[in-house]
Scaffold this motif. Structure first.
Motif, PDB file in Angstrom:
ATOM      1  N   THR A  41      -6.956   6.331  -3.001  1.00  0.00           N
ATOM      2  CA  THR A  41      -7.123   6.040  -4.416  1.00  0.00           C
ATOM      3  C   THR A  41      -6.080   5.014  -4.840  1.00  0.00           C
ATOM      4  OG1 THR A  41      -7.894   8.279  -4.807  1.00  0.00           O
ATOM      5  CG2 THR A  41      -7.132   7.042  -6.716  1.00  0.00           C
ATOM      6  N   PRO A  42      -6.467   3.929  -5.504  1.00  0.00           N
ATOM      7  CA  PRO A  42      -5.504   2.898  -5.896  1.00  0.00           C
ATOM      8  C   PRO A  42      -4.448   3.461  -6.843  1.00  0.00           C
ATOM      9  CG  PRO A  42      -7.773   2.136  -6.172  1.00  0.00           C
ATOM     10  CD  PRO A  42      -7.831   3.596  -5.914  1.00  0.00           C
ATOM     11  N   ALA A  43      -3.255   2.899  -6.775  1.00  0.00           N
ATOM     12  CA  ALA A  43      -2.193   3.317  -7.682  1.00  0.00           C
ATOM     13  C   ALA A  43      -2.555   2.923  -9.115  1.00  0.00           C
ATOM     14  CB  ALA A  43      -0.875   2.667  -7.274  1.00  0.00           C
ATOM     15  N   GLN A  44      -2.206   3.759 -10.042  1.00  0.00           N
ATOM     16  CA  GLN A  44      -2.493   3.509 -11.453  1.00  0.00           C
ATOM     17  C   GLN A  44      -1.183   3.245 -12.200  1.00  0.00           C
ATOM     18  OE1 GLN A  44      -5.721   3.456 -12.483  1.00  0.00           O
ATOM     19  NE2 GLN A  44      -6.302   3.885 -10.363  1.00  0.00           N
ATOM     20  N   PHE A  71       4.367   8.316  -0.949  1.00  0.00           N
ATOM     21  CA  PHE A  71       3.057   8.614  -1.537  1.00  0.00           C
ATOM     22  C   PHE A  71       3.122   8.522  -3.057  1.00  0.00           C
ATOM     23  CE2 PHE A  71      -0.397  11.301  -3.062  1.00  0.00           C
ATOM     24  CZ  PHE A  71      -1.459  10.865  -2.270  1.00  0.00           C
ATOM     25  N   GLU A  72       4.201   9.043  -3.631  1.00  0.00           N
ATOM     26  CA  GLU A  72       4.366   8.986  -5.087  1.00  0.00           C
ATOM     27  C   GLU A  72       4.366   7.533  -5.570  1.00  0.00           C
ATOM     28  OE1 GLU A  72       6.983  12.877  -6.363  1.00  0.00           O
ATOM     29  OE2 GLU A  72       8.029  11.220  -5.357  1.00  0.00           O
ATOM     30  N   LYS A  73       5.073   6.687  -4.853  1.00  0.00           N
ATOM     31  CA  LYS A  73       5.177   5.279  -5.246  1.00  0.00           C
ATOM     32  C   LYS A  73       3.829   4.578  -5.123  1.00  0.00           C
ATOM     33  CE  LYS A  73       7.718   1.028  -4.207  1.00  0.00           C
ATOM     34  NZ  LYS A  73       8.767   0.402  -3.348  1.00  0.00           N
ATOM     35  N   GLU A  74       3.135   4.824  -4.041  1.00  0.00           N
ATOM     36  CA  GLU A  74       1.871   4.147  -3.786  1.00  0.00           C
ATOM     37  C   GLU A  74       0.769   4.561  -4.757  1.00  0.00           C
ATOM     38  OE1 GLU A  74      -0.684   1.516  -2.209  1.00  0.00           O
ATOM     39  OE2 GLU A  74       1.399   1.733  -1.566  1.00  0.00           O
TER      40      GLU A  74
END
Length: 365
Positions: A41-44, A71-74
């Motif tokens: 899923t793309p980062a928002q 993962f949090e950053k991406e």
């Protein structure tokens, strides 16, 4: 290996590039999780989405830095943890007293969750890294549910200076030389049913025979110093010389070796037991696709290799090669995995209550 028995011998895994490990170093292009995410899923932008993960809480520094933070950053995510043992965390989900999206459990407890209808069915097309892990890890409890992200093994640890003999098989635990020097797992622990099965094997049964298993365990009981429920109990007794041998998961050999440098780990000739930890999505999660992305990330070469080299988990990703010190203390390679024995967790859950009652009456009375 057995029909309607506790044991299913692991089927030979036809995997190329074998390794029970899995993760390469971080890509130079700094794409991090995205480079392994496949259908991620793309980062928002804006406020991060909260993803609640139920886990054990061990090696927290490693997971925070190498698993959660990238993962949090991406994905613009804030990971929130609920930590505790298998039973307590699963019970929280049963009671609906938490907002967990993802839950990490041993296969024994995960099977209970499946039978209680607590987990979502995963969309395997969203987890492309499943293609790169051992077949046995892809769907240990069925195609609808989560994979095993690590496979360890239960074997025997011993101090050769104290046992006066070389240990090679499960049957060696019944040697008079080990009487008064032995510890065994409690029947209520994750590995307890494995030892009940091992007793049946030692008794000569090709399929699980409950009566023979209990007879062998009763015979062994007089030489057992203590039945342990926590691995820390094993480590402490071993370090203090109260015991000289007992069944333990290979991942704890680092702790034993620090306390007793002579300590050895043996995969018994009859086969060590597979210890599989799984990850599942809790029913009702509002972040199912994000949770699937996280599972895919945890199975990636990057995460799996870092985890293996840090001695945090034995990996399941088959796309990497490890050697030397990197493979010490972890369950690694198809030659190892192919020989493991796996319990049928449905069978275990069906019989466990009766086994515990019988254990209390016949073994530890």
């Amino acid at each position: 290996m057995m029909k309607q028995t506790m044991m299913k011998s692991l089927v030979a895994l036809s995997v190329v590039g074998l390794t029970l490990t899995g993760c390469g170093t971080a890509p130079a292009d700094n794409q991090g999780a995205a480079s392994n995410a496949g259908t991620s899923t793309p980062a928002q932008t804006g406020k991060p989405t909260e993803l609640v993960i139920s886990t054990w809480g061990f090696s927290d520094d490693f997971f925070q830095k190498d698993v959660y933070a990238p993962f949090e950053k991406e994905h613009n995510v804030k990971i929130v943890l609920e930590v505790g043992n298998n039973a307590d965390r699963l019970n929280k989900v049963k009671q609906g007293s938490s907002k967990v999206d993802l839950i990490y459990l041993s296969d024994y407890y995960a099977q209970q969750g499946i039978e209680e209808g607590l987990f979502e069915k995963i969309d395997r097309t969203r987890i492309p890294n499943l293609n790169d892990i051992y077949d046995i890890a892809k769907a240990p409890l069925g195609e609808d549910y989560g994979p095993a992200y690590t496979i360890g093994r239960l074997g025997i640890a011993y101090n050769p200076k104290e046992t006066n003999k070389e240990i090679k098989s499960w049957s060696d635990l019944w040697s008079p030389d080990l009487a008064g020097k032995l510890t065994m797992p409690s029947i209520t622990s994750t590995t307890g049913p494995m030892m009940l099965d091992a007793a049946s094997v030692v008794a000569g049964s090709k399929t699980f025979n409950e009566d023979q298993a209990f007879a062998k365990m009763k015979d062994l009981n007089k030489g057992v110093v203590k039945y342990y429920s926590k691995t820390s109990e094993f480590v402490n007794m071993f370090a203090q010389g109260e015991i000289a041998a007992g069944p333990i998961m290979e991942m704890y050999m680092k702790d034993l070796g620090e306390a007793v440098p002579e300590a050895k780990f043996v995969s018994p000739t009859e086969g060590a037991y597979a210890i599989m930890n799984t990850v599942n999505i809790v029913k009702g999660s509002k972040n199912k696709e994000l949770a699937e992305d996280f599972i895919n990330w945890h199975l990636s070469k990057e995460v799996q290799e870092k985890s293996a080299k840090a001695k945090v988990d034995s990996p399941v990703n088959t796309t990497l090669q490890l050697s030397g010190a990197d493979v010490e203390g972890i369950t690694y390679g198809a030659d190892v995995v192919n020989k493991l024995r796996k319990l049928d967790m449905t069978f275990v859950n069906q019989g466990l209550k009766a086994w515990i009652d019988r254990w209390d009456k016949e073994i530890t009375q």
